[in-house]
Write a protein that holds these residues in place. Structure first.
Motif, PDB file in Angstrom:
ATOM      1  N   ASN A 155      53.477   7.975  -6.199  1.00 13.23           N
ATOM      2  CA  ASN A 155      53.386   6.969  -7.294  1.00 13.23           C
ATOM      3  C   ASN A 155      53.533   7.709  -8.547  1.00 13.23           C
ATOM      4  OD1 ASN A 155      53.799   4.029  -7.246  1.00 13.23           O
ATOM      5  ND2 ASN A 155      51.681   3.880  -8.203  1.00 13.23           N
ATOM      6  N   CYS A 156      53.856   8.860  -8.709  1.00 14.45           N
ATOM      7  CA  CYS A 156      53.910   9.640 -10.080  1.00 14.45           C
ATOM      8  C   CYS A 156      55.348   9.976  -9.991  1.00 14.45           C
ATOM      9  CB  CYS A 156      52.924  11.024 -10.064  1.00 14.45           C
ATOM     10  SG  CYS A 156      53.724  12.240 -11.515  1.00 14.45           S
ATOM     11  N   PRO A 157      55.920   9.209 -11.133  1.00 15.22           N
ATOM     12  CA  PRO A 157      57.410   9.399 -11.347  1.00 15.22           C
ATOM     13  C   PRO A 157      58.120  10.681 -11.398  1.00 15.22           C
ATOM     14  CG  PRO A 157      56.632   7.402 -12.335  1.00 15.22           C
ATOM     15  CD  PRO A 157      55.326   8.181 -12.014  1.00 15.22           C
ATOM     16  N   GLY A 177      49.275  19.520 -11.331  1.00 14.69           N
ATOM     17  CA  GLY A 177      49.997  20.699 -11.557  1.00 14.69           C
ATOM     18  C   GLY A 177      50.173  20.914 -13.221  1.00 14.69           C
ATOM     19  N   ARG A 178      50.399  19.641 -13.935  1.00 12.64           N
ATOM     20  CA  ARG A 178      50.721  19.690 -15.097  1.00 12.64           C
ATOM     21  C   ARG A 178      49.223  20.249 -15.855  1.00 12.64           C
ATOM     22  NH1 ARG A 178      52.762  15.142 -15.321  1.00 12.64           N
ATOM     23  NH2 ARG A 178      54.887  15.693 -14.995  1.00 12.64           N
ATOM     24  N   MET A 179      48.164  19.777 -15.405  1.00 12.76           N
ATOM     25  CA  MET A 179      46.680  19.954 -15.869  1.00 12.76           C
ATOM     26  C   MET A 179      46.724  21.547 -15.969  1.00 12.76           C
ATOM     27  SD  MET A 179      44.995  17.572 -17.326  1.00 12.76           S
ATOM     28  CE  MET A 179      43.319  17.551 -17.033  1.00 12.76           C
ATOM     29  N   SER A 181      58.685  15.105 -18.975  1.00 14.44           N
ATOM     30  CA  SER A 181      59.108  14.385 -17.567  1.00 14.44           C
ATOM     31  C   SER A 181      57.776  13.389 -17.259  1.00 14.44           C
ATOM     32  CB  SER A 181      59.453  15.058 -16.245  1.00 14.44           C
ATOM     33  OG  SER A 181      58.322  15.784 -15.880  1.00 14.44           O
ATOM     34  N   CYS A 182      56.880  13.482 -17.808  1.00  8.03           N
ATOM     35  CA  CYS A 182      55.750  12.426 -17.383  1.00  8.03           C
ATOM     36  C   CYS A 182      55.976  11.138 -18.248  1.00  8.03           C
ATOM     37  CB  CYS A 182      54.310  13.075 -18.034  1.00  8.03           C
ATOM     38  SG  CYS A 182      53.243  11.811 -18.062  1.00  8.03           S
ATOM     39  N   VAL A 183      56.007  10.105 -17.564  1.00  5.38           N
ATOM     40  CA  VAL A 183      56.379   8.983 -17.999  1.00  5.38           C
ATOM     41  C   VAL A 183      55.229   8.011 -18.614  1.00  5.38           C
ATOM     42  CG1 VAL A 183      58.540   8.550 -16.949  1.00  5.38           C
ATOM     43  CG2 VAL A 183      56.345   7.786 -15.738  1.00  5.38           C
ATOM     44  N   THR A 184      54.003   8.864 -18.721  1.00  2.84           N
ATOM     45  CA  THR A 184      52.625   8.149 -19.289  1.00  2.84           C
ATOM     46  C   THR A 184      52.451   6.782 -18.644  1.00  2.84           C
ATOM     47  OG1 THR A 184      53.796   7.092 -21.105  1.00  2.84           O
ATOM     48  CG2 THR A 184      53.019   9.433 -21.541  1.00  2.84           C
ATOM     49  N   CYS A 185      52.746   6.721 -17.146  1.00  8.27           N
ATOM     50  CA  CYS A 185      52.599   5.544 -16.447  1.00  8.27           C
ATOM     51  C   CYS A 185      50.946   5.448 -16.244  1.00  8.27           C
ATOM     52  CB  CYS A 185      53.284   5.317 -15.538  1.00  8.27           C
ATOM     53  SG  CYS A 185      52.839   6.632 -14.109  1.00  8.27           S
ATOM     54  N   LYS A 186      50.435   6.373 -16.352  1.00 10.30           N
ATOM     55  CA  LYS A 186      48.716   6.210 -15.989  1.00 10.30           C
ATOM     56  C   LYS A 186      48.604   5.873 -14.609  1.00 10.30           C
ATOM     57  CE  LYS A 186      46.362   5.351 -20.321  1.00 10.30           C
ATOM     58  NZ  LYS A 186      45.661   4.584 -21.133  1.00 10.30           N
ATOM     59  N   ASN A 187      49.457   6.132 -13.690  1.00  8.77           N
ATOM     60  CA  ASN A 187      49.019   6.029 -12.241  1.00  8.77           C
ATOM     61  C   ASN A 187      47.963   6.909 -12.000  1.00  8.77           C
ATOM     62  OD1 ASN A 187      49.351   5.360  -9.382  1.00  8.77           O
ATOM     63  ND2 ASN A 187      49.659   7.541  -9.254  1.00  8.77           N
ATOM     64  N   CYS A 188      48.177   8.257 -12.547  1.00  9.96           N
ATOM     65  CA  CYS A 188      47.114   9.493 -12.448  1.00  9.96           C
ATOM     66  C   CYS A 188      45.857   9.033 -12.942  1.00  9.96           C
ATOM     67  CB  CYS A 188      47.585  10.503 -12.961  1.00  9.96           C
ATOM     68  SG  CYS A 188      48.103  10.513 -14.642  1.00  9.96           S
ATOM     69  N   VAL A 189      45.721   8.078 -14.172  1.00 13.97           N
ATOM     70  CA  VAL A 189      44.420   7.661 -14.549  1.00 13.97           C
ATOM     71  C   VAL A 189      43.826   6.939 -13.549  1.00 13.97           C
ATOM     72  CG1 VAL A 189      43.228   6.533 -16.609  1.00 13.97           C
ATOM     73  CG2 VAL A 189      45.272   8.278 -16.883  1.00 13.97           C
TER      74      VAL A 189
END
Ligand SMILES: Cc1cc2nc3c(=O)[nH]c(=O)nc-3n(C[C@H](O)[C@H](O)[C@H](O)COP(=O)(O)OP(=O)(O)OC[C@H]3O[C@@H](n4cnc5c(N)ncnc54)[C@H](O)[C@@H]3O)c2cc1C
Ligand code: SF4
Ligand code: SF4
Lengths: 386, 461
Positions: free
Chosen positions: A28-30, A44-46, A69-77
């Protein structure tokens, strides 16, 4: 990078909970979904940001691609396993982009977008006076002293589908009997996506300029077309001195349209795509659903990934303009189009002009035009009105 | 341009290979304390055929191949010790067949436990598989390659590798093989009655070949779940308590744990007993029988059941348990590594005391515990030590403590599981020479050029 972020980047465990939604149905991380290298996932980005801050890896084109490439969608949050760092993840990614912008080491597409924003004030490099074209023939008054300002933003002003959506929403707001006005060519970009693309200075300039115009006009309550503008005005403007009552159009109409606008019956199945900047960023999940539910005959079916688990359309974080994720079977928008189709819905409803365009393109790319139709929520309501 | 790169790109497509510094940096290390070592290439195949072609090329060119799933093993087993190719298997994540009647599922090796769980829940709610407490992106293939265990290990037959009904593998020579019933008939229901070859790939850390498909047992999935928490201060009674609870055959998962944090738990041994049932009546009965089994401890006031608030229960009935990952932030440093020793059940008190001694000696904090594997046939006793990734000295201390823990586990008659290379050395030093000889002969046969995850399961010369 701010010390408070630099101090916590090493706390990511790289455990990967953030790749999945909280119900685990699929990646779910685009950015990860598209590229599949560990480097493109939140963890990985971190780790790469930390390596970069420590001088273990250098600034490079690849690093730019990974960070942008991160779409700042906040699924990770939403899904991160570590309560003490999760809320900062996207802020850290944006801060790292700011560092790249400062170094002048951004992908060409990002550079072009930022250049257009700083020179033309819009990503389309179009003249300012075309900003009001979307409203032609709608009979929406210019804002003077009405209760609400209807703010449409860049995509609603210049993109063909965005303009169509702005008209649908404008029409519905008007017919609901709300006291609204528009700014037309006096509108200034909301600055949200400039901020997420890491140009903090330009974002702040745009936001302050917008606040100045809004204040000059005596605006107190704002209804936005886009969740992106809604987010900036609600969360960023107050600290810059812009305190307004801000609503997304689905929030206002979701509560009001029921008894104020007569509607016919539609015999359709509709699935709703939650926009990240309304959903995960601002926790509004029900407004659009109430609005859809107000139409007789609409049967709402949910995708496996909905509300806090929604898959982003791929257009957030400036990707709508930079297209760093690109197209293809694993692009978020095409995956989302297939997921919507799987519900058996006739209509894929959206509440954001960026989602509208992204998903409309994706439906075409997947060859699904005859099977499912992308419409904004207001458009669905208007359809029932004939 | 690099010749090997071009050839690999021709197999998987340019977007699924990298030799960029960013990927080389990240795939060189895992979350634990083992030394980094960079791959030359990271490659992501999408099919068995692509795996076959990659391995063929690697074999021809004598390049190491390290299969990687979720890369969550924590003990460096996916770190390419001698460079070469890291084969990230996660694009191969299709669920190929679910057979409810015969209770098995066939998946590609890169399928994650989380996605499989979600898929079964939606499409086959009557059945489920055993889920490890690893983060949900852990792959079925990676977990099998190390003899994983999970929330059905106690009630449904032991290690996950014991739940394998068939495998498809690519040998170090590039040969593709099927093992189990699927080798002979089109169904993947069982390894018996054929000579059992699947074991040549289970527990080998990817040193004998790449697992590409797996048939795995499914089990009934009762609707109701609950959890009971039993607490005692007497470590010496834990073996007996476990024996009694296991003996009821009423529990799904049984785990024991101790932790100095939060402080009010320090010094207590906690037993978590998960119970599932198809009706409220059955649930009541199961819980009552479990309670009855330890009644004498309750009567003597030596132990008791903890009342659990609903919000805690909701978390505790979940598989996997997210709070295990949270443990990584204890030192505000994003890391922990653990020795998971497979032990006889009666070793628990000694194992616990040894852990306390080691953590005191190195002045580190810990979480210890054990999951029952099989109906009391063994336990996976874990010693988890969190560290601060930004503090190299602290990581060094934890590395030493882990090594000493490995030694202690072996002394007690346990065997470190999925252990790092240094732990493997300790095991091999104690192993019967004939056993090790057979291992090396098998590897020579399956992987004559020694390209599969080299450095693992090898006596250091
Ligand atoms: C918080 C936490 C909790 C955990 N709890 C548990 C638990 O309850 N039970 C449990 O079993 N484990 C647990 N683990 C350990 C580990 O994460 C899991 O066992 C996990 O399932 C390993 O799978 P993976 O896909 O991450 O494997 P990886 O780490 O990618 O690989 C493990 C090994 O298998 C090899 N390998 C990977 N894929 C293949 C393949 N397709 N073919 C051949 N070889 C392959 C690799 O080379 C490596 O040697 C836990 C880990 C963490 C971080
Ligand atoms: S961001 Fe959170 S969930 Fe993702 S890898 Fe890091 S710690 Fe784990
Ligand atoms: S914000 Fe979205 S795209 Fe960015 S890392 Fe998190 S999940 Fe991935």
């Amino acid at each position: 990078m701010k010390q408070e972020y630099a101090d916590i980047v090493h706390r990511c465990f790289r455990c990967g909970w953030c790749k999945l939604p909280t119900n685990y149905v699929d990646f779910n991380c685009p950015a990860y979904l598209k590229y599949r290298f560990e480097t493109f996932a939140s963890g990985g980005r971190m780790w790469l940001i930390r390596a970069w801050l420590d001088g273990d890896i250098e600034t490079s084109e690849r690093l730019g691609q990974i960070l942008f490439s991160c779409v700042t969608c906040k699924n990770c949050v939403e899904a991160c396993a570590l309560p003490k760092i999760k809320d900062s993840l996207v802020d850290i990614f944006i801060a790292a982009r700011e560092d790249l912008v400062e170094k002048g080491a951004v992908p060409p597409a990002v550079r072009d977008y930022l250049k257009a924003m700083s020179i033309s004030g819009n990503p389309y490099k179009k003249p300012r006076d075309e900003r009001s074209d979307w409203a032609k023939g709608l009979d929406l008054p210019e804002f003077t002293d009405q209760e609400y300002l209807f703010y449409v933003g860049d995509v609603g002003s210049y993109d063909e589908l965005g303009m169509k959506m702005a008209r649908e929403v404008g029409k519905l707001l008007r017919d609901t009997g709300l006291s609204i006005g528009i700014l037309g060519s006096a509108e200034v970009s909301d600055g949200n996506d400039v901020k997420t693309l890491g140009e903090a200075g330009l974002a702040s300039h745009l936001m302050q300029e917008n606040i100045r115009v809004l204040r000059e006009r005596g605006v107190r309550k704002i209804i936005t077309l886009s969740p992106h503008g809604y987010n900036a005005m609600k969360n960023d403007y107050p600290s810059l001195g812009g305190r307004f009552e801000v609503y997304h159009y689905t929030q206002v109409l979701g509560l009001m349209v029921n008894d104020r606008v007569p509607k016919g019956t539609l015999d359709v199945k509709v699935t709703f795509h939650d926009p990240c900047y309304l959903g995960r960023w601002n926790r509004e999940y029900w407004g659009p659903r109430f609005l859809l539910g107000s139409v007789p005959g609409v049967r709402l079916v949910e995708m496996d990934r909905n509300m806090q688990n929604a898959l982003c359309c791929g257009g957030g974080g400036g990707n709508f303009y930079t297209d760093i994720l690109g197209t293809g079977a694993d692009s978020a928008s095409q995956v989302r189009a297939r997921e919507a189709l799987d519900t058996g819905a006739d209509i894929l409803a959206v509440a954001c002009p960026i989602c509208h365009k992204m998903l409309d393109d994706a439906v075409k790319a997947e060859g699904l035009e005859g099977a499912i139709r992308v419409m904004d929520v207001a458009g669905v309501v208007n359809l029932s009105r004939g | 341009m690099d010749r090997i790169y071009e050839k690999l790109a021709a197999i998987v497509g340019k977007e699924f290979i990298s030799n960029a510094p960013e990927e080389r940096y990240l795939y060189a290390r895992d979350q634990g304390v083992q030394q980094a070592s960079a791959p030359d290439y990271v490659v992501m195949p999408d099919s068995t055929e692509e795996v076959r072609q990659i391995v063929l090329l690697a074999n021809e060119e004598r390049i190491p191949v390290v299969p990687m799933g979720g890369a969550l093993v924590l003990s460096g087993l996916t770190i390419p010790l001698r460079g070469g190719i890291v084969l990230d298997m996660k694009r191969m994540n299709r669920i190929l067949e679910v057979n409810e009647a015969s209770h098995y599922v066939v998946v590609e090796a890169g399928a994650s436990h989380g996605m499989l769980q979600a898929y079964l829940k939606k499409h086959h709610p009557a059945v489920k598989h055993s889920v490890p407490d690893a983060p949900p992106v852990a792959t079925v293939g990676g977990n099998m390659a190390i003899h994983g265990s999970g929330h059905l290990s106690q009630s449904e037959g032991g290690f996950h590798s014991e739940m394998v009904t068939g495998l498809e593998v690519v040998l170090g020579t590039g040969e593709v093989l099927k093992l189990g019933s699927c080798s002979t008939v089109p169904k993947w229901f069982s390894r018996a009655p054929l000579p059992d070859l699947a074991g040549l790939f289970l527990g080998w850390n990817g040193t004998t070949g790449v697992i590409t498909k797996i048939g795995m047992k499914l089990f009934p999935s009762p609707k109701l779940k609950d959890v009971m928490m039993f607490m005692t201060e007497d470590i010496d009674s834990v073996t007996d308590i476990l024996f009694r609870v296991i003996g009821t055959e009423m529990a799904e998962d049984i785990a024991f744990f101790v932790s100095p944090m939060p402080a009010y738990f320090d010094g207590f041994q906690l037993l978590m007993v998960s119970v599932v049932a198809n009706s409220e009546k059955e649930m009541r009965m199961r819980k009552e029988l479990i309670r009855d089994s330890v009644q004498s401890y309750l009567d003597d006031k030596e132990a008791g059941f903890l009342p659990l608030p609903p919000h805690m229960k909701v978390k505790l009935v979940e598989a996997p348990q997210k709070n295990l990952s949270e443990f990584a932030d204890v030192m505000k440093g994003g890391g922990f590594e653990y020795v998971g020793a497979i032990m006889p059940v009666e070793a628990i008190p000694e194992a616990y005391r040894a852990g306390l001694k080691i953590t005191e000696k190195y002045n580190i904090t810990y979480s210890m515990g054990a999951r029952v594997v099989g109906r009391g046939h063994s336990v996976m006793f874990y010693y988890a030590y969190p560290f601060n990734r930004a503090d190299k000295e602290n990581m060094g201390t934890v590395a030493k403590a882990l090594e000493e823990t490995n030694e202690a586990a072996l002394e007690m008659g346990g065997i470190p599981w999925k252990t790092e290379v240094s732990g493997q050395q300790l095991i091999l030093e104690r192993m019967e020479p004939g056993t090790y000889h057979l291992m090396t002969q098998i590897r020579k046969l399956l992987d004559p050029n020694g390209i599969m995850n080299p450095g693992n399961w090898e006596v250091r010369s």
